[in-house]
Design a protein around this motif. Structure first.
Motif, short mmCIF file in Angstrom:
data_model
loop_
_atom_site.label_atom_id
_atom_site.label_comp_id
_atom_site.label_asym_id
_atom_site.label_seq_id
_atom_site.Cartn_x
_atom_site.Cartn_y
_atom_site.Cartn_z
N ILE A 33 -2.40 11.37 6.30
CA ILE A 33 -1.87 11.26 4.94
C ILE A 33 -0.90 10.09 4.85
CG2 ILE A 33 -0.44 12.40 3.19
CD1 ILE A 33 -1.63 15.04 4.11
N VAL A 34 -0.06 9.93 5.87
CA VAL A 34 0.88 8.80 5.89
C VAL A 34 0.13 7.48 5.88
CG1 VAL A 34 2.65 7.61 7.24
CG2 VAL A 34 2.69 10.12 7.07
N LEU A 35 -0.92 7.39 6.69
CA LEU A 35 -1.70 6.14 6.77
C LEU A 35 -2.43 5.87 5.45
CD1 LEU A 35 -3.22 6.44 10.37
CD2 LEU A 35 -1.28 5.05 9.62
N VAL A 36 -2.97 6.92 4.85
CA VAL A 36 -3.65 6.75 3.56
C VAL A 36 -2.67 6.30 2.49
CG1 VAL A 36 -4.81 7.99 1.69
CG2 VAL A 36 -5.54 8.35 4.05
N THR A 37 -1.47 6.88 2.51
CA THR A 37 -0.43 6.49 1.54
C THR A 37 -0.09 5.01 1.69
OG1 THR A 37 0.51 8.71 1.68
CG2 THR A 37 1.86 7.02 0.64
N ILE A 38 0.09 4.57 2.94
CA ILE A 38 0.41 3.17 3.19
C ILE A 38 -0.73 2.26 2.72
CG2 ILE A 38 0.78 1.46 5.03
CD1 ILE A 38 2.28 3.65 6.58
N ALA A 39 -1.97 2.70 2.97
CA ALA A 39 -3.13 1.90 2.52
C ALA A 39 -3.16 1.79 1.00
CB ALA A 39 -4.42 2.54 3.04
N ILE A 40 -2.88 2.90 0.33
CA ILE A 40 -2.87 2.89 -1.14
C ILE A 40 -1.77 1.99 -1.67
CG2 ILE A 40 -2.43 4.31 -3.19
CD1 ILE A 40 -3.78 6.62 -1.62
N ARG A 41 -0.58 2.11 -1.10
CA ARG A 41 0.54 1.29 -1.58
C ARG A 41 0.31 -0.19 -1.30
NH1 ARG A 41 4.88 3.39 -3.84
NH2 ARG A 41 4.73 1.27 -4.64
N THR A 42 -0.36 -0.49 -0.19
CA THR A 42 -0.70 -1.88 0.11
C THR A 42 -1.65 -2.42 -0.95
OG1 THR A 42 -0.43 -1.51 2.50
CG2 THR A 42 -1.70 -3.44 1.82
N ALA A 43 -2.62 -1.60 -1.34
CA ALA A 43 -3.57 -2.03 -2.38
C ALA A 43 -2.88 -2.23 -3.73
CB ALA A 43 -4.68 -1.00 -2.51
N PRO A 46 -0.23 -5.94 -5.76
CA PRO A 46 -0.31 -6.82 -6.93
C PRO A 46 0.34 -6.22 -8.18
CG PRO A 46 -2.39 -6.84 -5.74
CD PRO A 46 -1.55 -5.76 -5.12
N LEU A 47 0.17 -4.91 -8.40
CA LEU A 47 0.82 -4.27 -9.54
C LEU A 47 2.33 -4.25 -9.37
CD1 LEU A 47 -1.49 -1.19 -10.30
CD2 LEU A 47 -1.40 -3.39 -11.48
N ALA A 48 2.78 -4.03 -8.14
CA ALA A 48 4.22 -4.04 -7.89
C ALA A 48 4.81 -5.42 -8.14
CB ALA A 48 4.50 -3.59 -6.46
N LEU A 49 4.09 -6.46 -7.74
CA LEU A 49 4.55 -7.82 -7.99
C LEU A 49 4.67 -8.08 -9.49
CD1 LEU A 49 2.46 -9.79 -5.33
CD2 LEU A 49 4.96 -9.64 -5.42
N ALA A 50 3.68 -7.60 -10.25
CA ALA A 50 3.72 -7.77 -11.71
C ALA A 50 4.92 -7.04 -12.29
CB ALA A 50 2.42 -7.24 -12.33
N THR A 51 5.23 -5.88 -11.75
CA THR A 51 6.38 -5.11 -12.23
C THR A 51 7.69 -5.85 -12.00
OG1 THR A 51 5.26 -2.99 -11.85
CG2 THR A 51 7.66 -2.96 -11.94
N VAL A 52 7.87 -6.37 -10.79
CA VAL A 52 9.12 -7.06 -10.46
C VAL A 52 9.24 -8.36 -11.25
CG1 VAL A 52 10.42 -8.17 -8.60
CG2 VAL A 52 9.24 -6.01 -8.18
N ARG A 53 8.12 -9.05 -11.43
CA ARG A 53 8.17 -10.27 -12.26
C ARG A 53 8.57 -9.93 -13.69
NH1 ARG A 53 3.15 -11.77 -9.45
NH2 ARG A 53 3.62 -13.43 -7.94
N ALA A 54 8.02 -8.81 -14.21
CA ALA A 54 8.35 -8.39 -15.57
C ALA A 54 9.83 -8.03 -15.67
CB ALA A 54 7.49 -7.20 -15.97
N GLU A 55 10.37 -7.39 -14.64
CA GLU A 55 11.81 -7.10 -14.63
C GLU A 55 12.63 -8.39 -14.72
OE1 GLU A 55 11.92 -3.05 -11.83
OE2 GLU A 55 12.39 -5.02 -10.99
N PRO A 100 2.28 0.89 -11.53
CA PRO A 100 2.11 1.49 -10.21
C PRO A 100 2.11 3.02 -10.23
CG PRO A 100 3.64 -0.34 -10.12
CD PRO A 100 3.39 -0.06 -11.58
N GLY A 101 3.00 3.61 -11.04
CA GLY A 101 3.04 5.06 -11.14
C GLY A 101 1.78 5.64 -11.73
N LEU A 102 1.27 5.00 -12.78
CA LEU A 102 0.04 5.46 -13.40
C LEU A 102 -1.13 5.34 -12.44
CD1 LEU A 102 0.41 3.91 -16.98
CD2 LEU A 102 0.69 6.31 -16.32
N ALA A 103 -1.15 4.27 -11.65
CA ALA A 103 -2.24 4.08 -10.70
C ALA A 103 -2.24 5.13 -9.60
CB ALA A 103 -2.15 2.68 -10.09
#
Length: 234
Positions: A33-43, A46-55, A100-103
């Motif tokens: 589960i930890v590895l799957v979580t890391i894989a999902i967050r890695t994917a 790009p959304l996280a980058l968009a969020t920080v740029r928007a901030e 990111p939260g919605l995804a």
């Protein structure tokens, strides 16, 4: 009819269960589960980058937004239109921070179903017997009202981690927040406590979902700090 028994959803759950069980053959189910979580967050980077740029864009536009508020203080509809027009002109999305939260919502729902459903696609759910650090991944901490187990300490420790991360996330968010008018500031101050809702949610879902939330929220805290330092320094 249970929505998780709906054929397409049941097939999805069966596939996810098989994949997690296969990964669990290499590592323990909890580590899987930890590895799957890391894989999902890695994917989702790009959304996280968009969020920080928007901030960053919102911080840059804060003085102009303040001018609009002052100019159209008695025209809330006009203020809303002008604000949205400014965001559009600057190509800033006002909802970027929610992406990111919605995804992750479908993933968290999937994890919840995998560790609460007695059967998956017509056969017994073998994942319910899996453990993380000796604690059953299908156990809800709220079930401890009928008697604590020694392994419930694992869930409590994860809740403490999530609470600490929530506090640090709230402090970071308040530090970078743009100035607001008094009415909006009051709402913003109230909403700043929403990270702590994750603690409540983590206490009522199976331990598997609590593991996911602990890893994901910790990832978000570190990820946002690194991205803000790198992107806002440009």
């Amino acid at each position: 009819m249970d929505i998780f028994d709906f054929p397409p959803i049941a097939a999805l759950l069966d596939g996810a269960s098989t994949a997690l069980a296969a990964l669990g053959g290499v590592v323990t189910p909890g580590v899987a589960i930890v590895l799957v979580t890391i894989a999902i967050r890695t994917a989702l980077i790009p959304l996280a980058l968009a969020t920080v740029r928007a901030e960053g864009h919102r911080r840059r536009l804060a003085p102009r937004i303040a001018q609009l508020r002052s100019r159209f203080a008695r025209q809330p509809d006009r203020l809303q239109r002008e604000t949205l027009a400014l965001y559009a002109a600057e190509k800033v999305s006002p909802i970027a921070g929610l992406l990111p939260g919605l995804a992750q919502a479908p993933v968290l729902t999937l994890v919840y179903a995998l560790f609460t459903s007695p059967t998956i696609d017509g056969h017994a759910n073998a994942l319910l017997s899996a453990t993380f650090l000796g604690a059953p991944l299908g156990r809800h901490l709220i079930a401890a009202t009928s008697g604590f187990l020694a392994t419930d300490g694992v869930a409590i420790a994860l809740l403490v981690v999530i609470a600490i991360v929530a506090g640090l996330s709230r402090r970071a968010a308040r530090r970078i927040a743009v100035p607001l008018d008094p009415a909006q500031q009051g709402i913003a101050d109230l909403l700043s406590w929403t990270p702590f809702l994750t603690v409540i949610f983590a206490a009522i879902v199976p331990l598997a979902a609590t593991v996911y939330l602990a890893v994901s929220t910790s990832w978000t805290l570190v990820e946002r700090a690194v991205m803000r330092r790198v992107l806002w320094a440009r």
